[in-house]
Design an enzyme around this catalytic site. Structure first.
Site, mmCIF file in Angstrom:
data_model
loop_
_atom_site.group_PDB
_atom_site.id
_atom_site.type_symbol
_atom_site.label_atom_id
_atom_site.label_comp_id
_atom_site.label_asym_id
_atom_site.label_seq_id
_atom_site.Cartn_x
_atom_site.Cartn_y
_atom_site.Cartn_z
ATOM 1 N N HIS A 105 0.872 -1.000 -0.056
ATOM 2 C CA HIS A 105 0.036 -0.082 0.086
ATOM 3 C C HIS A 105 0.876 1.250 0.089
ATOM 4 O O HIS A 105 0.704 2.208 -0.946
ATOM 5 C CB HIS A 105 -0.898 -0.044 1.328
ATOM 6 C CG HIS A 105 -1.833 1.086 1.389
ATOM 7 N ND1 HIS A 105 -3.157 1.172 0.862
ATOM 8 C CD2 HIS A 105 -1.590 2.397 2.027
ATOM 9 C CE1 HIS A 105 -3.574 2.363 1.138
ATOM 10 N NE2 HIS A 105 -2.740 3.031 1.573
ATOM 11 N N GLU A 106 1.788 1.345 0.697
ATOM 12 C CA GLU A 106 2.519 2.454 1.113
ATOM 13 C C GLU A 106 3.633 2.777 -0.099
ATOM 14 O O GLU A 106 4.195 3.873 -0.513
ATOM 15 C CB GLU A 106 3.270 2.213 2.447
ATOM 16 C CG GLU A 106 2.239 2.278 3.746
ATOM 17 C CD GLU A 106 1.346 3.627 3.767
ATOM 18 O OE1 GLU A 106 1.690 4.650 3.300
ATOM 19 O OE2 GLU A 106 0.619 3.345 4.622
ATOM 20 N N HIS A 164 1.711 4.689 -2.713
ATOM 21 C CA HIS A 164 1.996 5.972 -2.573
ATOM 22 C C HIS A 164 3.240 6.597 -2.872
ATOM 23 O O HIS A 164 3.196 7.460 -3.469
ATOM 24 C CB HIS A 164 1.713 6.450 -0.780
ATOM 25 C CG HIS A 164 0.336 6.331 -0.332
ATOM 26 N ND1 HIS A 164 -0.686 7.136 -0.784
ATOM 27 C CD2 HIS A 164 -0.138 5.520 0.789
ATOM 28 C CE1 HIS A 164 -1.802 7.053 -0.290
ATOM 29 N NE2 HIS A 164 -1.507 5.996 0.768
ATOM 30 N N GLU A 166 -4.477 8.063 -2.572
ATOM 31 C CA GLU A 166 -4.960 6.879 -2.231
ATOM 32 C C GLU A 166 -5.414 6.041 -3.389
ATOM 33 O O GLU A 166 -5.244 4.758 -3.224
ATOM 34 C CB GLU A 166 -6.282 6.941 -1.177
ATOM 35 C CG GLU A 166 -6.057 7.540 0.231
ATOM 36 C CD GLU A 166 -5.027 6.636 1.054
ATOM 37 O OE1 GLU A 166 -4.798 5.569 0.789
ATOM 38 O OE2 GLU A 166 -4.306 7.306 2.135
#
Lengths: 497, 497
Positions: free
Chosen positions: B263-264, B267, B293
């Site tokens: 997820h990160e 980003h 997001e």
């Protein structure tokens, strides 16, 4: 009192920004990804520019004038605070913020280049970076020198060791230059017959760190307000509420990282012992880098390089690394007190160390008084190394002129603070041990409360309230002398064992 | 063009200070010793105050006016840049710097209190901190709302998801509230008969990190300009040159930390793909948290929670943790796609997740529209949890109202960005896979170049040049819809397996 109150608020905000700057520099050295280097340099330059512009706003001058007019109503600590505020203003107002920004950016880039080029021994590639940094440092020094009515190099000394000048340092260093060589000869003669067992690695970094943390804990380092990390060059950075020390590890041996931790813990104890009431105010800050080094060197040299300390360390070390004969207190003490002329200042023994500093001091004087050019440094370095320590650095600039972080980071004028701090440390410790003649028995047991309490009460809590000379006189009864250090060397290295 | 040039220089300096602020906040969350918490809060407050004061100086208004007068000569990117500059100025000039400072200090202290009080389940001790933070957030929102001619909560949405309002989000969320419950029922019915093998730990943190670093590398994370750490709550923070992600580890299982890293990394790829030419300028920054997001969720949900991705992962995982049946791609995929109503949003499956967000959105609307009080939240939370997910949080505030960092850190209005981002991600990915129908074969082999290049070209490089609606239309041919997400759920969870 309104003007003084305004000044206090201004300096509180400036302290916040300076803390920010310190975190940015800690981060740069410890965790920042390399690719961010150039942008980080620009960023810290902008921040330093803001700090400068905020300090030298016209209103500051007006507040200083008004505060001085009403200063008869101030308490002594506030008076001293006001004096430091004015000094900081005067040292800043003569520098254009654009020069501050340029200097910051240049020196950060220079240090980044040094980290890369030193291992490659590339002096000529590094020289342009160093020249750019030196030019900024010189321009700053020249501008401050005009205001302070000093020579440029004295203006730098005034920053790192206020109260000292080339004249007073020349006198002190000339005493050392006379006293040390015969001591070195005598010690080396005596040590010839001593046997040494070099400890055999590898020594795991995790275990070294575990011992280091125990050492910090025993010295009353407050981990709630500080931490230990590793970096390219060991340092201590931060503020009393957030003080961070670093060391560097090698798996080949563990003594360097351990004594590095002892040294930096001494720095940290000074910060953690500053008076909480004056946090964020100039009078509540550390007095000078000379005083800072006196605190690190008192802990490292006087306490942690003593035979008693190695008796305390032996079980800690043997628990991690086994019970070999090389790891006994006796052998380890003999190892770290072995006197040998060597290339690298930070690895030098306690007795030859001041000669490294004197050499750098003489080079800096030459650079700032216009007698030396940076391009000549490798040759000058080699000559001075031969003269003072009898070894050559020809073709080996990485262990010669490129060995230290100070010049790459723009800290010209810093070096004398090490030896001044060393002398101050010896003088403080002599006074302390006169009052606590059995302190070494506490050291053997790893008990340092008596010492730390004494340092807190007599030195740390004084912060910047007194000058170095005033504090020395108050604590030891006299101004700085070389004798306590010389006698310490005599006693530790020649009197018995 | 002088006025616009002045503005560009101003925003460059502001970007430096904002980068500084980010490093200070990363440091606060990852490495700062706890005892520095209060002083850090004051420090960042001072810094935020400086940033604000620098932005809203009178000259900025004059420059904006002059730059707009000559804007016909500007290129489209410069025009967009000027528009963002004006928006940032308008959003700042209506807030007194003292309020900015107070808000910053209050929310940092509040988050520090949350870290301590959440594990102790102490809602009533925490409430005063949250109230202080909420009051600041509301005052800021009310002031910005006046300028923007919006309702206060819409002003917050405008910050995190510009282009969206309560009206448009109500519409989108109402579609999800209709579509999701029957999907959840059908999926749970289908999954009833599937067997799951829970992997048995302990899973060493070092090994989890090793897999995480490989995952980041395969996704083309640039380690020269970024790093991975661990923290209380996973996050991504920084700038393109220095982007840092965190995860959190438990030795009991490794999937949370791993998917957190995926997820990160999504980003981080967005930041690392921003146009270098526009670094430090508003138009060159990430567009919004909704878009941010979308990039993290595209990587995590569309790519890394796919069966193909677990085929790529299986050998990496088995190399570190052995060859047990619980660690096969099939079993791991079944585990992470198991749909179960649960208490904790960040651990929720992909299908029930939007209901968590909708719940927080409805609470935030109630708070900002004056229909709800903070003191009522535990009760309201429990009611909504029962309504949407059929489970209760009575007496369990640590897994209820206290579970998220967002409110303690003052980020009211952020939550909708997760689900908007999720929908945007699905819509982008649908377009991408139409062009690259065999992409899952690349995923199986751990090859993501095609995807990353596509994201860079079509999304990352656009930075803040286009609005969300414009970018969506340009890339996918239409404005935001819920269908691509719904179809994705249908396909992944119901169509086959």
């Amino acid at each position: 009192m309104k003007a003084y109150k305004n000044l206090k608020l201004l300096f509180k905000k400036l302290a916040h920004l300076q803390y920010t700057q310190k975190v940015m520099m800690w981060d740069e050295a410890v965790v920042m990804p390399e690719g961010a280097g150039a942008y980080r340099a620009s960023t810290v330059a902008t921040l330093d520019g803001f700090i400068q512009k905020t300090l030298i706003k016209k209103r500051t001058q007006a507040w200083l004038k008004d505060a001085k007019a009403e200063s008869s109503a101030l308490h002594p600590w506030d008076l001293a605070n006001l004096k430091w505020m004015e000094k900081k203003y005067q040292n800043a107002v003569c520098i254009p913020p654009s020069l501050t920004e340029k200097f910051t950016k240049t020196k950060i880039i220079c240090e980044q280049a040094w980290r890369k080029l030193r291992p490659q021994n590339k002096w000529s590639d590094f020289l342009p970076y160093l020249e750019a940094t030196f030019h900024c440092a010189r321009e700053v020094a020249e501008r401050q020198a005009q205001v302070l009515n000093l020579k440029p190099y004295d203006a730098l000394l005034d920053e790192y060791a206020p109260g000292f000048t080339q004249a007073s340092i020349d006198q002190i260093f000339s005493e050392l230059k006379v006293a040390l060589p015969p001591l070195i000869t005598a010690i080396r003669e005596k040590q010839k017959t001593e046997s040494l067992l070099p400890p055999q690695g590898p020594f795991s970094v995790a275990k070294q760190k575990a011992i280091g943390l125990q050492v910090m804990k025993s010295l009353a380092f407050d981990f709630n307000c500080g931490r230990l990390d590793s970096s390219h060059h060991p340092f201590c950075n931060g503020i009393p509420k957030d003080i961070r020390i670093t060391t560097r590890y090698s798996e080949n041996e563990f003594i360097t990282s351990l004594l590095g931790i002892c040294h930096e813990t001494g720095h940290a104890l000074y910060e953690q012992g500053l008076p909480a009431k004056w946090l964020s105010q100039p009078v509540g800050a550390i007095h000078s880098m000379a005083m800072h080094e006196s605190q690190s060197l008192l802990i490292e040299m006087q306490v942690c390089r003593s035979p008693a300390y190695f008796e305390f360390l032996q079980p800690l070390i043997q628990q991690e690394f086994g019970q070999g004969e090389a790891l006994t207190a006796d052998n380890l003490f003999r190892l770290i007190t072995r006197v040998t002329p060597s290339l690298i200042r930070v690895d030098a023994d306690e007795v030859t160390y001041p000669l490294h500093v004197i050499m750098r001091y003489e080079i800096e004087k030459g650079l700032f008084n216009g007698e030396l050019k940076l391009a000549e440094l490798p040759q000058v370095w080699d000559e001075l190394m031969r003269q003072y320590l009898g070894i050559s650095t020809q073709g080996n600039d990485k262990d010669g002129v490129m060995q230290d972080v100070h010049w790459p980071s723009g800290a010209f004028g810093y070096f004398p603070a090490y030896t001044l701090g060393r002398l101050i440390a010896a003088q403080f410790f002599e006074t302390f041990t006169k009052m606590e003649p059995h302190f070494s028995r506490e050291v053997q047991k790893g008990e340092f409360q008596t010492l730390v309490a004494w340092l807190r009460k007599h030195i740390h809590s004084s912060a910047s309230f007194l000058s170095t000379a005033e504090l020395l006189t108050l604590v030891t009864g006299r101004n700085l002398e070389t004798q306590p250090f010389i006698q310490h060397i005599q006693k530790r290295y020649l009197d018995k064992n």
